[in-house]
Design an enzyme around this catalytic site. Structure first.
Site, PDB file in Angstrom:
ATOM      1  N   CYS A  44     -24.151  32.958  10.872  1.00  0.00           N
ATOM      2  CA  CYS A  44     -22.308  32.811  10.818  1.00  0.00           C
ATOM      3  C   CYS A  44     -22.529  33.329  12.147  1.00  0.00           C
ATOM      4  O   CYS A  44     -21.028  33.467  12.864  1.00  0.00           O
ATOM      5  CB  CYS A  44     -22.045  34.271  10.373  1.00  0.00           C
ATOM      6  SG  CYS A  44     -22.627  34.304   8.432  1.00  0.00           S
ATOM      7  N   HIS A  76     -13.497  31.095   7.852  1.00  0.00           N
ATOM      8  CA  HIS A  76     -14.592  30.763   8.594  1.00  0.00           C
ATOM      9  C   HIS A  76     -15.139  30.067   8.286  1.00  0.00           C
ATOM     10  O   HIS A  76     -16.148  30.089   7.499  1.00  0.00           O
ATOM     11  CB  HIS A  76     -15.536  32.157   7.778  1.00  0.00           C
ATOM     12  CG  HIS A  76     -16.511  32.766   7.858  1.00  0.00           C
ATOM     13  ND1 HIS A  76     -16.708  32.712   9.235  1.00  0.00           N
ATOM     14  CD2 HIS A  76     -17.969  33.874   7.246  1.00  0.00           C
ATOM     15  CE1 HIS A  76     -18.287  33.196   9.231  1.00  0.00           C
ATOM     16  NE2 HIS A  76     -18.923  33.627   8.209  1.00  0.00           N
TER      17      HIS A  76
END
Lengths: 385, 129
Positions: A83, A333
């Protein structure tokens, strides 16, 4: 090493973007950033992407995106750090310009996560943790953050209401952001009454699965105004650090050491301290992540960030506005793009272009992007020019 | 689970074998080729005592595909009495009664399977004592 500035940014609408492909999302962000900067060419590209392979069955993303952005044969490199892929791509692009090797670099991030089902996406995200010694034993990514939350609550008395207040604040901010995936406002009760994913984290404590892309154009700071037409935002600090891949190997389950270390490097490079920050985008993949990251960044003492959020210190207009974009929680996200989309928000804040969510007089801003359960962290500090 | 990978991991999953650094005596589970404490590269293989305590835990309610039929289930970070920390499922227990510091023993159990005709994966789970 040369100073580096960002002169153009763009982020796509985040969400379940069924009618746009992986490559088209990236190209939309890239063209937007090129147009915003007003540059007539680019010298190289870095693309943050966590898992093209698992999400869309596509690797070799550097060449693919250079091709479809109409930029082949420029060198194009895909950067992967789970991420934190976007943030590490930004740092890699910055180093390319700083070294003098390239003058105009496009840094992008992209993820297309909704073409597969929920359990496949859960599996893909779990590969950011230790597959052999965590995932094999049935733990999920939310499960790992839930265990950090349990440890933090046990030691410091952090409450589910404090976790929920992170989500409420980020949705309030996201309601002012036209690209946000979930721009609706929510309440503490809505969070606490939403379904549990991994105790004590409810679904509204978790960032969503998102399609989206973001891009930025980087140039040497002393050539802002010559290579493009836009006001520059200088990258004055950059830090990157790693920690054990498995959560269970950390000496302290309540601390994010890689965040502290990457921040210390960035603060030292910039000659700034936490109280100098006017606005900050923090990696809030889960509500507990925002609380622990803010403690690691030095905004609050260990164990006190939960209370500070509850008191409104991190709202727009508070002591240190956090995640004015809505954060990963409300804006969305798209994992490999998130680090770059954080930079888009801070650049717009420092240029005074954030409209209803503008932090008045913001001159210095920060982005903090992490991978896995904090095994990677990358921090950037930026200043208006 | 590829057959070769399963075979490589038997010493840990079936026999709890750790690598003990000959220089600083740190126990590594799984074994490492270089000690993260002292950078030593010589190790002795020793089986861990099958006891420890829970450092933190959660209930997984949204499982990954291989564990689809088992949710909700408990997982915990366990600190073994020999030092290593591991992530594992907690079994034979009710989540409401679990707490940090709970003593556990490790038991050899079925974890997951790779479909009807695939490998059955075994390993350790924690049982509160």
């Amino acid at each position: 090493m040369r100073d580096v500035a960002i002169i153009g940014v763009h982020v796509t609408k985040c969400g379940e973007i069924w009618n746009k492909s992986f490559r088209d999302l990236f190209v939309e962000a890239g063209l937007g950033a090129i147009k915003d900067a007003g540059v007539d060419h680019i010298d190289s590209m870095y693309i943050g992407c966590m898992s093209g392979g698992l999400f869309v069955g596509q690797e070799h993303i550097g060449a693919l995106m250079a091709d479809y952005l109409g930029q082949a044969p420029v060198p194009a490199t895909r950067v992967e750090s789970a991420c934190a892929s976007g943030g590490v791509a930004l740092r890699t692009g910055m180093l390319d310009v700083a070294s003098g090797h390239s003058d105009i670099v496009l840094v992008g991030g992209v993820e297309k996560m909704t073409d597969i089902g929920g359990d496949e996406a859960t599996y893909a995200l779990a590969t950011a943790a230790d597959q052999e010694w965590e995932g094999f034993n049935g733990v999920t990514f939310p499960g790992l953050y839930a265990m950090m939350a349990v440890a933090h609550m046990h030691r410091y008395g952090t409450t589910p209401q404090q976790l929920a207040s992170v989500a409420v604040k980020n949705h309030d901010n996201g309601s002012l952001n036209p690209v946000a995936q979930f721009p609706m406002k929510i309440t503490i009760d809505a969070v606490l009454n939403s379904v549990l994913v991994a105790d004590p984290l409810h679904i509204l404590d978790c960032s969503p699965v998102t399609d989206g892309a973001a891009a930025a154009i980087l140039v040497p700071a002393d050539r802002v105004g010559k290579l493009g037409k836009k006001q520059g935002v200088k990258i004055i600090g950059s830090g990157h650090a790693t920690d054990t891949i498995a959560l269970h190997s950390r000496k302290d389950l309540c601390a994010l050491e890689a965040v502290s270390k990457s921040a210390a490097i960035a603060y030292a490079m910039a000659g700034k301290k936490p109280t100098d920050m006017d606005v900050c985008e923090v990696h809030d993949c889960f509500t507990i992540a925002e609380i622990m990251a803010m403690e690691a960044l030095g905004f609050f003492e260990k164990g006190k960030a939960g209370r500070a959020v509850e008191a409104g210190d991190t709202r727009i207009g508070g002591k240190i506005p956090i995640n004015t974009s809505g954060g990963l929680k409300s804006k969305g996200h798209p994992v490999g793009a998130s680090g770059v989309s954080q930079a888009v928000e801070i650049v717009e804040q420092l240029r005074g272009e954030s409209g209803a969510r503008q932090v008045k007089g913001a001159k210095v801003g920060m982005t903090q992007n992490m991978g896995g359960t904090g095994a990677s962290s990358v921090v950037h500090i930026m200043e208006a020019m | 689970m590829p057959t070769a990978r399963g075979w490589r991991e038997y010493p840990q999953r079936y026999r709890y074998e750790a690598a003990v650094c000959k220089k600083c005596n740190k126990w590594h589970f799984p074994p490492r080729l270089i000690c993260d404490e002292c950078k030593g590269q010589e190790f002795e293989t020793k089986a861990m005592k099958r006891s420890g305590k829970i450092l933190t835990y959660t209930t997984i309610r949204v499982p990954p595909a291989p564990f689809k039929d088992q949710a909700p289930y408990l997982v915990a970070v366990v600190e073994m009495d020999d030092g290593p920390r591991l992530t594992m499922m907690v079994t034979d227990y009710r989540d409401k009664e679990l707490k940090i510091g709970q003593r556990v023993k490790l038991e050899f159990r079925r974890l997951s399977d790779d479909g009807d005709a695939g490998t059955i994966n075994y390993g350790y789970k924690a049982v509160p004592v």
